[in-house]
Design a protein around this motif. Sequence first.
Motif: not given
Length: 349
Positions: A125, A156, A178, A180
């Motif tokens: 994303i 992300e 994740r 980041v």
Amino acid sequence: MRWFLKVGSHRQRHLYRSCALQLQVPTLLHQPRSFSFDVAEREGFDIFTASKPSFIHPTAIVPPDAVIGQGVSIGPFCSVSTSAKLGNGCQLHPGSHVFGTTELGDNCMLMTGAVVGDDYPGCTIIGSNNRIGYHAVVGVKCQDMKYKPEDECFLEVGHNNDIREHTSIHRSSKSTDRTVIGNGNLIMGSCHIAHDCKIGNNNIFANNTLLAGHVEVEDYVHTAGATVVHQFCHLGSFSFLGGGSVVSQDVPKYMLVAGERAELRGLNLVGLTRCGFSDAEIRSLRAAYRKIFMCIDANAGSLEERLGEVELHEEFVHVPAVRAMTQSIRDSFAENRRGVCKFRHWNVS
């Protein structure tokens, strides 16, 4: 940068005329010539405005299931995956690719050769207003040997980041974590951010900065070129890492480290001044740093004892910056942390 579509041959004119009719773009076919996006803008098609139709070059591969926003421009020889989502005003320069379950926010730009996303479980994303440089690779499978291809992995990225050429940023190594990246970061050429890293906001990583897995970087951190950071290290806010440093332990807030095996060399005074710290705050930080790391009293006690004295000292107890620095040092000695970078011992015998 300009993308050109030659429209000299009969077949090329036919392909372009069909595309232009679908997108309501002036065909510009009065004579054989090169067509650039600059020409389209002058003749009434503003490709950077979301209110205008999108432009997809005939050689680009864009499946009908992909979600394409308004005002998107996709250049020659690009590809977009079936499950991708491109926000309004995105620009894919020639030969750039969006793979897998990937979402680009509004006004993102992929330069030539950039690759975003991967055809593995999980997703990438990307926020709005991000620029991904030439041949950068963002959101691909990690390089952790413990990763299993069936595991979901995630990346992300926030907003307003400038990710320069040949940079690599990897997804997480497991579904419970994740990678980041925050907002407003400048990640210069040939940097590497490995799996499960957590990057804050407004950081500057100079060329060839390499972050191993699980590294955490707070805000306003600046690295010089060819800096290497060991896995699981923490870099505190407003710190500076000198060029060619190999950082194998934590760097607390506000500090400067340098050296082939990085050592504390004082405070990041230039960075603190540029970021608006007052003279009084900097004086307090310098005094506290000296008491903790540069004490010349043979009876001063251990680092833990000196740190406790600074935390209770009436000169520092009401200074938020000093409290933040001492807490950052304490956190580095918590369980599963690596301790602070080495410092020069000034105690006299």
